[in-house]
Each structure stands twice: as C-alpha cells, then as structure tokens.
Design an enzyme around this catalytic site. Structure first.
Site, PDB file in Angstrom:
ATOM      1  N   GLY A 156       2.640   2.790  14.696  1.00  0.00           N
ATOM      2  CA  GLY A 156       1.293   2.221  14.749  1.00  0.00           C
ATOM      3  C   GLY A 156       1.393   0.762  15.160  1.00  0.00           C
ATOM      4  O   GLY A 156       2.304   0.371  15.896  1.00  0.00           O
ATOM      5  N   ARG A 157       0.475  -0.055  14.657  1.00  0.00           N
ATOM      6  CA  ARG A 157       0.461  -1.472  15.070  1.00  0.00           C
ATOM      7  C   ARG A 157       1.794  -2.145  14.757  1.00  0.00           C
ATOM      8  O   ARG A 157       2.363  -2.845  15.581  1.00  0.00           O
ATOM      9  CB  ARG A 157      -0.638  -2.223  14.314  1.00  0.00           C
ATOM     10  CG  ARG A 157      -2.042  -1.843  14.675  1.00  0.00           C
ATOM     11  CD  ARG A 157      -3.063  -2.862  14.174  1.00  0.00           C
ATOM     12  NE  ARG A 157      -2.864  -3.294  12.796  1.00  0.00           N
ATOM     13  CZ  ARG A 157      -3.387  -4.412  12.275  1.00  0.00           C
ATOM     14  NH1 ARG A 157      -4.110  -5.210  13.032  1.00  0.00           N
ATOM     15  NH2 ARG A 157      -3.208  -4.731  11.016  1.00  0.00           N
ATOM     16  N   ILE A 158       2.278  -1.946  13.526  1.00  0.00           N
ATOM     17  CA  ILE A 158       3.478  -2.673  13.110  1.00  0.00           C
ATOM     18  C   ILE A 158       4.741  -2.010  13.660  1.00  0.00           C
ATOM     19  O   ILE A 158       5.618  -2.693  14.210  1.00  0.00           O
ATOM     20  CB  ILE A 158       3.511  -2.805  11.566  1.00  0.00           C
ATOM     21  CG1 ILE A 158       2.324  -3.675  11.126  1.00  0.00           C
ATOM     22  CG2 ILE A 158       4.832  -3.400  11.092  1.00  0.00           C
ATOM     23  CD1 ILE A 158       2.055  -3.690   9.646  1.00  0.00           C
ATOM     24  N   SER A 177       7.271  10.437  13.453  1.00  0.00           N
ATOM     25  CA  SER A 177       6.327  10.465  12.323  1.00  0.00           C
ATOM     26  C   SER A 177       5.719  11.863  12.336  1.00  0.00           C
ATOM     27  O   SER A 177       5.872  12.595  13.325  1.00  0.00           O
ATOM     28  CB  SER A 177       5.239   9.394  12.456  1.00  0.00           C
ATOM     29  OG  SER A 177       4.150   9.878  13.199  1.00  0.00           O
ATOM     30  N   THR A 236       8.797  -2.074   4.731  1.00  0.00           N
ATOM     31  CA  THR A 236       7.718  -3.072   4.615  1.00  0.00           C
ATOM     32  C   THR A 236       6.366  -2.356   4.693  1.00  0.00           C
ATOM     33  O   THR A 236       5.347  -2.994   4.959  1.00  0.00           O
ATOM     34  CB  THR A 236       7.804  -4.151   5.717  1.00  0.00           C
ATOM     35  OG1 THR A 236       7.673  -3.506   6.992  1.00  0.00           O
ATOM     36  CG2 THR A 236       9.098  -4.928   5.656  1.00  0.00           C
ATOM     37  N   ARG A 238       4.906   0.932   2.507  1.00  0.00           N
ATOM     38  CA  ARG A 238       4.354   1.176   1.171  1.00  0.00           C
ATOM     39  C   ARG A 238       5.459   1.742   0.281  1.00  0.00           C
ATOM     40  O   ARG A 238       6.183   2.658   0.685  1.00  0.00           O
ATOM     41  CB  ARG A 238       3.210   2.186   1.246  1.00  0.00           C
ATOM     42  CG  ARG A 238       1.885   1.580   1.687  1.00  0.00           C
ATOM     43  CD  ARG A 238       1.319   0.653   0.625  1.00  0.00           C
ATOM     44  NE  ARG A 238       0.084   0.009   1.018  1.00  0.00           N
ATOM     45  CZ  ARG A 238       0.000  -1.184   1.605  1.00  0.00           C
ATOM     46  NH1 ARG A 238       1.092  -1.866   1.900  1.00  0.00           N
ATOM     47  NH2 ARG A 238      -1.173  -1.710   1.894  1.00  0.00           N
ATOM     48  N   GLU A 267       3.012  -2.567  -8.079  1.00  0.00           N
ATOM     49  CA  GLU A 267       2.986  -3.977  -7.694  1.00  0.00           C
ATOM     50  C   GLU A 267       2.045  -4.709  -8.632  1.00  0.00           C
ATOM     51  O   GLU A 267       0.980  -4.171  -8.941  1.00  0.00           O
ATOM     52  CB  GLU A 267       2.517  -4.134  -6.250  1.00  0.00           C
ATOM     53  CG  GLU A 267       3.536  -3.604  -5.263  1.00  0.00           C
ATOM     54  CD  GLU A 267       3.205  -3.931  -3.803  1.00  0.00           C
ATOM     55  OE1 GLU A 267       2.084  -4.387  -3.536  1.00  0.00           O
ATOM     56  OE2 GLU A 267       4.071  -3.724  -2.951  1.00  0.00           O
ATOM     57  N   HIS A 286       5.957  -8.209  -1.503  1.00  0.00           N
ATOM     58  CA  HIS A 286       4.862  -7.824  -0.589  1.00  0.00           C
ATOM     59  C   HIS A 286       4.419  -9.040   0.239  1.00  0.00           C
ATOM     60  O   HIS A 286       3.252  -9.445   0.208  1.00  0.00           O
ATOM     61  CB  HIS A 286       3.673  -7.220  -1.348  1.00  0.00           C
ATOM     62  CG  HIS A 286       2.807  -6.360  -0.467  1.00  0.00           C
ATOM     63  ND1 HIS A 286       2.173  -5.227  -0.897  1.00  0.00           N
ATOM     64  CD2 HIS A 286       2.463  -6.487   0.840  1.00  0.00           C
ATOM     65  CE1 HIS A 286       1.474  -4.698   0.086  1.00  0.00           C
ATOM     66  NE2 HIS A 286       1.630  -5.453   1.170  1.00  0.00           N
TER      67      HIS A 286
END
Ligand SMILES: NC(=O)C1=CN([C@@H]2O[C@H](COP(=O)(O)OP(=O)(O)OC[C@H]3O[C@@H](n4cnc5c(N)ncnc54)[C@H](O)[C@@H]3O)[C@@H](O)[C@H]2O)C=CC1
Ligand SMILES: O=C(O)C(=O)[C@H](O)COP(=O)(O)O
Length: 325
Positions: A156-158, A177, A236, A238, A267, A286
């Site tokens: 995706g974006r990252i 994925s 990085t 979840r 968290e 995070h």
C-alpha cells in the site's frame, strides 16, 4: 445536507502539541486543550462540564469506546487524526448520532522510520554503539543491503514507499499480501511470490499490511519457521499481525537474527511485557507517524473539518454515516 449549528465548544483531548504556537490556525474556533490523559469517567465529566459538542482525538491517545459515545448526549462531532483509529467505536458514534471525521496523514514518516530500523538492525548499530561506549570495538559483521532479499508484505502507501528505497539500495524485492496483484508488485519493482516463499527467501521481512480478520496473526510459528536462520523481521504496521509468543521463541532460538518492532499489542507496551526481555530486538514506541510535518498535516486537517462543520459544508473525510448525512 443536514442543517448544522456552529460548534459551541471543542475539546482537544490529550493535545500532544496541538495548542503550541503555530501548530494550527484555531482562530475563531471555541477550542480548549486538555494536556493530561483522562480516563473514561474523567472524560465524561469534563466534556459534560464544558458542554462540549465536539472532541478531537489525537491518534489513539484517548480511547472513545461505545460506552463513552452513549454517555455524551450533547456531543455531535468527533474528529480523529488519521483515517484509522481502533480505539474509537464508529458504530456506537453512528448509533448516538455523532459524526466522525478523519484527517489526511503522510506515509513518508513511516517509510523513513522503517528504513531507520532496517539499517540499524542490519548493521547492528545499537549493539556496536553500546560496545564502543563500554570500551570495546567492532564485533561481528552486519548484513549489507545490496543484493540482499527484501520481502515486503503489503504494497500500500507505506509498503510501496519502502520498496522504492529497497530498489535504490540494489536489493532484490519480493512481495506478497492476501490480495496483491502481479500489476501492483510489478509497479513497485517487486516479484509477486506466494506467502511461503516470501518468508523462505527473505533476508529481511518487512510488514506493511493493514490489520483485519484476514491478517491478524499472519506471522506465526509456522511462518517464522520457514525463514532463513538469522533473517530479520521489521514490523512498523500493527502489533497483532505477529504472534508475539512465536516471535519471542524465534528470537530466543536464533531462528530470527533480530526484530525491529514499532507497533505493539497492547499500546503503550506495559512494563514487564515479555518482548522487552527478548534478545536482538530494537523496539520503538509507535514512532512511525510521529514527525512534526505529519502533526502539522493532522492539525490542519482537524481545523478544516471543524470549519467545514461550522460552514455547513460537507465534512472533508467522513468516517461514518452520521458524518455523511
Ligand atoms: N507505525 C506507524 O506509525 C504507522 C503504521 N501504519 C500502519 O502501516 C500499515 C500500512 O499502512 P498504509 O500503507 O498507509 O496502508 P494501506 O492501506 O495503503 O496499505 C495496506 C496494504 O495491506 C493490504 N492488505 C491485504 N490484505 C489486507 C487485509 N485483510 N486487511 C487490511 N489490509 C490488507 C492492502 O491491500 C494494502 O495494500 C497499516 O497497518 C497501518 O495501520 C500506518 C501509519 C503509521
Ligand atoms: O499507525 C497509524 O496507522 C498511524 O498513525 C497513521 O499515521 C494514521 O494514518 P491513517 O493510516 O489512519 O490515515
């Protein structure tokens, strides 16, 4: 479009810099900032006492569960920074007639942190520095990136941003994925492989999947057991994507050479969490999204949403039906 009265009182919960000079143009908005983290009972009391009709949540720092939505009949709007907030109950807000909107966020801060972690882990920077400060000198040789295999879960974006930098380092890129297409992988300069091959061939495996029922626990003992001895894992995305007990076992046995983890479950990570004692780990709190530029983007997005509400215009990034009404 539903007619809306202008907001009378807006509370920014656990503000994290939103009130700092220049953080955003709050002028003309009846906004108050809470600097302390309040529990649910304290939040209800404060929001009620202030007769606030809107609250702003900075990422997931204050939870907004169903119970809270039900106990605040005067609340009409919640703005959360970013588009995903797992501690905000969208359904309950809808049921209570509370509109929820999000804000844009930048992907680049998390791409950058991911590479910071990969480089630190691959070259053993934290341990080498510790050794030097203790009077020692170089020990062991790190993993060079050129020619090494980077396996990317999720483009995706990252993930796509991380892949682009992997290419620049001359790495061999594999990707997978549950829903990835050949075209997505090719656009990122990666080869689409099956899940097992993604794990089997990785020198470094980096996770960039969204969290959902199909991806929760997607990295477990079986997957870690496929990896080359000494391979590295970076998360990085979840925490719950990874079975933490299996991760710790793989680190202890040396099956994994190291892991860099930015996102945890729960968290904040509680004192005494077993991951804190696992060997060869680089842990960050995070931090992916935490840059000044991203917060600027968040706060500008919040202000845009509040002003849209007051102008009776469509909310820029509605997250529930009540916000689309
Ligand atoms: N460490 C940090 O501070 C940050 C972490 N994140 C996390 O990084 C991850 C990637 O974020 P983005 O690239 O912005 O997201 P994105 O939505 O652009 O990409 C996620 C990718 O995962 C894929 N995916 C495959 N199966 C999925 C499933 N069952 N459920 C959800 N996604 C699935 C999607 O197709 C997509 O390609 C997310 O988990 C996000 O929450 C995002 C921003 C900051
Ligand atoms: O961890 C996250 O996810 C984040 O903090 C993101 O910055 C939030 O951005 P969205 O993906 O929710 O837009």
């Amino acid at each position: 479009m539903m007619r809306r009265d202008p907001l009378r009182r807006i509370l920014v919960l656990d503000d994290f810099g939103a009130a700092a000079p220049g953080a955003a143009d709050w002028s003309g908005l009846p906004v108050a900032f809470l600097h302390d983290k309040l529990d649910a009972a304290q939040l209800v009391a404060r929001i009620t006492a202030e007769a606030a009709d809107a609250v702003v949540l900075i990422r997931e720092r204050s939870a907004f569960p169903a119970d809270l939505a039900r106990r605040l009949p005067g609340l009409r709007l919640v703005v959360t920074t970013g588009m995903r907030n797992r501690v905000l109950d969208l359904g309950a807000c809808d049921a209570a007639g509370i509109a929820v909107c999000g804000t844009p966020s930048l992907a680049s801060p998390t791409v950058e942190l991911t590479w910071g972690l990969i480089l630190a882990l691959a070259r053993g920077i934290p341990e080498q520095e510790r050794r030097l400060r203790q009077g020692g000198w170089q020990q062991g040789a790190g993993l060079g990136l050129e020619g090494a295999t980077l396996s990317v879960a999720g483009l995706g974006r990252i993930g796509a941003g991380v892949a682009a930098i992997g290419r620049a380092f001359g790495m061999r890129l594999l990707a997978w994925s549950p829903n990835m297409t050949e075209a997505t992988a090719a656009a990122a300069g990666a080869e689409l492989v099956g899940k097992a091959e993604l794990f089997r061939q990785a020198d470094i495996l980096t996770l960039h999947l969204g969290l959902g029922p199909a991806t929760r626990g997607i990295v477990g003992a079986a997957e870690l057991g496929l990896m080359r001895p000494g391979a590295l894992l970076v998360n990085t995305a979840r925490g719950p994507l990874v079975d933490q007990a299996a991760l710790i076992a793989a680190l202890r046995s040396g099956q994994l050479g190291g892991a860099a983890i930015d996102t945890h479950e729960p968290e904040p990570l509680p004192p005494g969490d077993p991951i804190l004692q696992a060997p060869n780990t680089l842990l960050t709190p995070h931090l992916g999204y935490v840059t000044r530029q991203n917060f600027q983007q968040y706060f500008n997005g919040v202000v845009a949403c509040l002003r849209a509400w007051n102008a009776g215009a469509a909310l820029p990034l509605p997250l529930n039906d009540a916000a689309r009404a």
